[in-house]
Design an enzyme around this catalytic site. Structure first.
Site, PDB file in Angstrom:
ATOM      1  N   SER A   1      29.714  10.670 -32.090  1.00 30.63           N
ATOM      2  CA  SER A   1      29.589  11.928 -31.357  1.00 30.63           C
ATOM      3  C   SER A   1      30.787  12.235 -30.474  1.00 30.63           C
ATOM      4  CB  SER A   1      28.315  11.921 -30.498  1.00 30.63           C
ATOM      5  OG  SER A   1      28.306  10.814 -29.613  1.00 30.63           O
TER       6      SER A   1
ATOM      7  N   ASP B   1      26.503  15.275 -20.267  1.00 33.26           N
ATOM      8  CA  ASP B   1      25.054  15.095 -20.431  1.00 33.26           C
ATOM      9  C   ASP B   1      24.580  13.665 -20.182  1.00 33.26           C
ATOM     10  OD1 ASP B   1      26.010  13.782 -22.644  1.00 33.26           O
ATOM     11  OD2 ASP B   1      25.095  15.103 -24.125  1.00 33.26           O
TER      12      ASP B   1
ATOM     13  N   HIS C   1      28.021  11.914 -22.983  1.00 36.39           N
ATOM     14  CA  HIS C   1      29.258  12.514 -23.492  1.00 36.39           C
ATOM     15  C   HIS C   1      30.065  13.161 -22.369  1.00 36.39           C
ATOM     16  CE1 HIS C   1      26.183  12.591 -26.758  1.00 36.39           C
ATOM     17  NE2 HIS C   1      27.169  11.973 -27.386  1.00 36.39           N
TER      18      HIS C   1
END
Length: 385
Positions: free
Chosen positions: A41, A344, A347
């Site tokens: 991610s 968040d 990240h």
């Protein structure tokens, strides 16, 4: 009236670096016409969103003003790497609608691991598209590009020669470490698993080389113990459990050991692939530099989470609604994401991603010490000239 000499100078500044997809002018010693990216991610630009469920607003609010499959308020590090190389942002291989692969493709997916996963996306947030599968996607992408090169699709595909000229960016490993932590394995057992993980990473790098890759930009893993979603779970811990910035020391210890073994593996790979340029980037050091000097770099406390509510016994992820201490809350964005390192809890914010890439792009965290625009110069024969 503007003097003609200034008009001519302005014209030269506007002269295209790319003309009909051929590079005509570039001051860099290396010319990368494409990027091919692999990872999790931290690099994904829409893969896992296309395969499963897309993120909801406020993801993407800062730059794109809508969710675009990136785990941030805006751009990821791979986007800023593209900026540094003068290339367009990468389309995900798994996102087939409205995409262009003229200057590369992104095979990364959120939740991806180096090893084959033994968990699921639905239950554990682990991607089925491990590094091995991402290489299989790349192999299919290259074969299909060759097949369609002379057809109507060619205008949206890479030129074949770009496969050997592209920069291959690899950033993966954090989720392999997170799995051991999540499963409650002791630090000793986590360390015992590392050689297999590193061997798989190196094997896939070799597979890329066998498929034509020659220029690699490989990141190690960051300080996983400094992720705010981890830091907020610490309660009444022993004094030696965390470092001065609130990071969980044991988790960072496993990340550092992973990075040490990865560096040894890459050093060994260089000796085998004498015509490849492999730049190893110390992402851990770059990120920890930001975290440990957050206020000096213009950011708030590194433990602050812009979007989401997390505590000892609850997690309400960005964009979701849940219950905190008896009250229903919706996890929305903070007012100024540019002042926060963590978007968040897991990240990084767009602002933090940009800061990190601006540092690593100059070569200060690279081995050998070359910037991203000189990443073709890591070939051993060139280094010793």
């Amino acid at each position: 009236m503007v003097p003609i000499r200034y008009m001519l100078f302005g014209f030269l500044l506007l002269f295209f670096v790319y003309a009909d997809d051929e590079i005509t002018m570039n001051s860099s010693p290396c010319i990368f016409p494409a990027i091919l990216a692999f990872g999790d991610s931290n690099t994904d630009t829409g893969g896992i969103a296309a395969a499963f469920y897309p993120p909801v607003y406020p993801y993407g609010r800062t730059f794109f003003h809508r969710p675009v499959g990136r785990a941030s308020d805006g751009r990821m590090m791979i986007d800023f790497i593209a900026d540094h190389l003068g290339l367009p942002y990468l389309s995900s291989y798994l996102d087939s609608v409205g995409t262009s692969y003229r200057h590369g493709a992104n095979f990364a997916t959120g939740g991806a691991t180096i090893m084959r996963p033994d968990e699921s996306w639905v239950k554990h947030g682990v991607s089925p598209f491990s590094l091995e599968i991402q290489l299989e996607h790349f192999t299919q992408f290259k074969a299909k590009t060759e097949y369609f090169q002379s057809g109507n699709c060619s205008s949206r595909l890479m030129k074949l020669k770009y496969f050997s000229e592209a920069l291959f960016v690899v950033d993966i490993g954090q989720n392999d470490l997170a799995a051991g932590i999540r499963k409650g394995l002791s630090l000793e057992l986590q360390k015992e698993a590392l050689p297999s993980i590193i061997n798989q990473f190196i094997a896939q790098m070799q597979n890329l080389y066998q498929r034509g890759a020659r220029y690699f930009w490989a990141h190690n893993t960051g300080p996983i113990g400094c992720l705010p979603v981890t830091m907020v779970k610490v309660l009444n811990a022993e004094p030696d459990y965390t470092d001065p910035y609130g990071c969980v020391k044991s988790q960072n210890e496993i990340a550092l050991e992973f990075n040490r073994q990865l560096k040894d593996g890459i050093d060994g790979l260089r000796s085998k692939l004498s015509d490849a340029s492999i730049i190893h980037v110390d992402m851990y050091r770059a990120k920890y530099e930001l975290i440990s000097n957050a206020k000096l770099k213009g950011f708030e406390e590194p433990s602050k989470i812009c979007c989401g509510y997390h505590g000892i016994d609850y997690d309400i992820w960005c964009g979701n609604t849940g219950n905190v201490n008896g009250s229903q809350v919706t996890a929305d964005s903070c007012s100024n994401p540019a002042a926060v390192i963590s978007w968040d809890g897991v990240h990084y914010s767009e602002a933090a991603n940009k800061w990190i890439v601006d540092q690593i792009a100059e070569g200060a965290f690279s081995d050998p010490p070359v910037g991203i625009k000189e990443a073709c110069l890591g070939i051993p024969s060139k280094l010793h000239k």
